[in-house]
Design an enzyme around this catalytic site. Structure first.
Site, PDB file in Angstrom:
ATOM      1  CG  HIS A  94      -2.012   1.185   1.192  1.00  0.00           C
ATOM      2  ND1 HIS A  94      -1.832   2.241   1.584  1.00  0.00           N
ATOM      3  CD2 HIS A  94      -3.300   1.042   0.635  1.00  0.00           C
ATOM      4  CE1 HIS A  94      -2.872   3.189   1.330  1.00  0.00           C
ATOM      5  NE2 HIS A  94      -3.791   2.411   0.847  1.00  0.00           N
ATOM      6  CD  GLU A 165      -5.573   1.153  -2.967  1.00  0.00           C
ATOM      7  OE1 GLU A 165      -6.937   0.615  -2.493  1.00  0.00           O
ATOM      8  OE2 GLU A 165      -4.953   1.566  -2.150  1.00  0.00           O
ATOM      9  CB  SER A 205     -11.910   8.963  -2.691  1.00  0.00           C
ATOM     10  OG  SER A 205     -10.635   9.457  -1.983  1.00  0.00           O
TER      11      SER A 205
HETATM   12  P1  PGA Z   1      -9.618   5.828   0.844  1.00  0.00           P
HETATM   13  O1  PGA Z   1      -8.602   4.797   1.003  1.00  0.00           O
HETATM   14  O2  PGA Z   1     -10.685   5.180   0.529  1.00  0.00           O
HETATM   15  O3  PGA Z   1     -10.009   6.134   2.394  1.00  0.00           O
HETATM   16  O4  PGA Z   1      -9.450   6.664   0.137  1.00  0.00           O
HETATM   17  C1  PGA Z   1      -8.451   3.910   0.019  1.00  0.00           C
HETATM   18  C2  PGA Z   1      -7.182   3.079   0.300  1.00  0.00           C
HETATM   19  O5  PGA Z   1      -6.260   3.517   0.678  1.00  0.00           O
HETATM   20  O6  PGA Z   1      -7.272   1.690  -0.163  1.00  0.00           O
END
Ligand code: PGA
Length: 243
Positions: A94, A165, A205
């Site tokens: 991540h 992402e 998000s």
């Molecule tokens: P978020 O996080 O939906 O709060 O933007 C997404 C992620 O890091 O997978």
């Protein structure tokens, strides 16, 4: 294959809070048979997820792993420890771990291999750091992805879930990437991994409003939800969009 809808709680929720979360989530998602689901609590609450989710249709897993099976690595957690807790998914690479712990593509590949060797499914996160033209983003992500994937045995590559992402779309104050950008990026990822045919899910998000148009794209195989899924009712609503 069914869409894969999952969440990482990141560094949120105690084991007590995870139990309460699952008490709310469980009945809401039990009828949602059109998607596969997983949750990734912090290490300290995985045992609680196992206790509450065993026999349910929601899988559980971890947000990171050490690449070695055991040894002198203070504070780390290994793949066999996660298997013992019934984990079937492990998130790797991540952007917050790349940022906070300096994880390289090479280190991430070692983790992916450890997860695969222990029979679990790695969720490999990739994404361009800043907003840029889609063609440039596709170049960046293709390079990043191959830098890890060429260290994974060819016959195992299809078992890796890729989470696209875009870093600029993650977290408080950000907005999800637009569905057309996501579709082009997912098509490019499928193209780069031609032959392996992994599931490619989108994260950044996602909420109950942005989920449907993104999930409706041809190359989007699922969603990886962050802060919106900290509310189990909203997470269930997102999962309910999958058909
Ligand atoms: P978020 O996080 O939906 O709060 O933007 C997404 C992620 O890091 O997978």
């Amino acid at each position: 294959m069914k869409p894969l809808i999952g969440t990482s709680f990141k560094m949120n929720l105690t084991s007590t809070e995870v139990r309460r979360y699952i008490e709310v989530l469980g009945p809401l998602v039990e009828p949602l048979t059109a998607c596969d689901m997983f949750i990734l609590p912090p290490f300290t609450a995985i045992w609680a997820a196992r206790e509450c989710l065993r026999g349910s249709r929601v899988a559980w897993g971890a947000q990171d792993v050490h690449h070695e099976a055991h040894g002198a690595h203070t504070g780390d957690v290994s793949a066999p420890m996660l298997v013992d807790l019934g984990c079937t998914f492990v998130e790797v690479g991540h952007s917050e771990r790349r940022r906070d712990h300096g994880e390289s593509d090479e280190a991430i590949a070692l983790k992916v291999n450890a997860v695969l060797e222990h029979g679990m499914t790695p969720i490999l996160c990739v994404g361009e750091p800043t907003r840029r033209r889609t063609t440039e983003a596709a170049d960046y992500v293709s390079r990043q992805l191959l830098s890890t994937m060429h260290r994974i045995p060819v016959q195992m590559r299809g078992q890796v879930v890729i989470a696209y992402e875009p870093v600029w779309a993650i977290g408080v104050g950000s907005a999800a990437a637009d569905p057309q950008h996501v579709e082009t990026m997912h098509a490019a990822i499928h193209g780069v991994l031609d032959g392996a045919n992994p599931r490619v899910i989108y994260g950044g998000s996602v909420d109950a409003t942005t989920a449907a148009p993104i999930l409706g794209q041809a190359h989007v195989d699922g969603l990886f939800v962050g802060r919106a899924a900290l509310d189990p009712v909203e997470f269930a609503a997102i999962a309910g969009i999958a058909r």
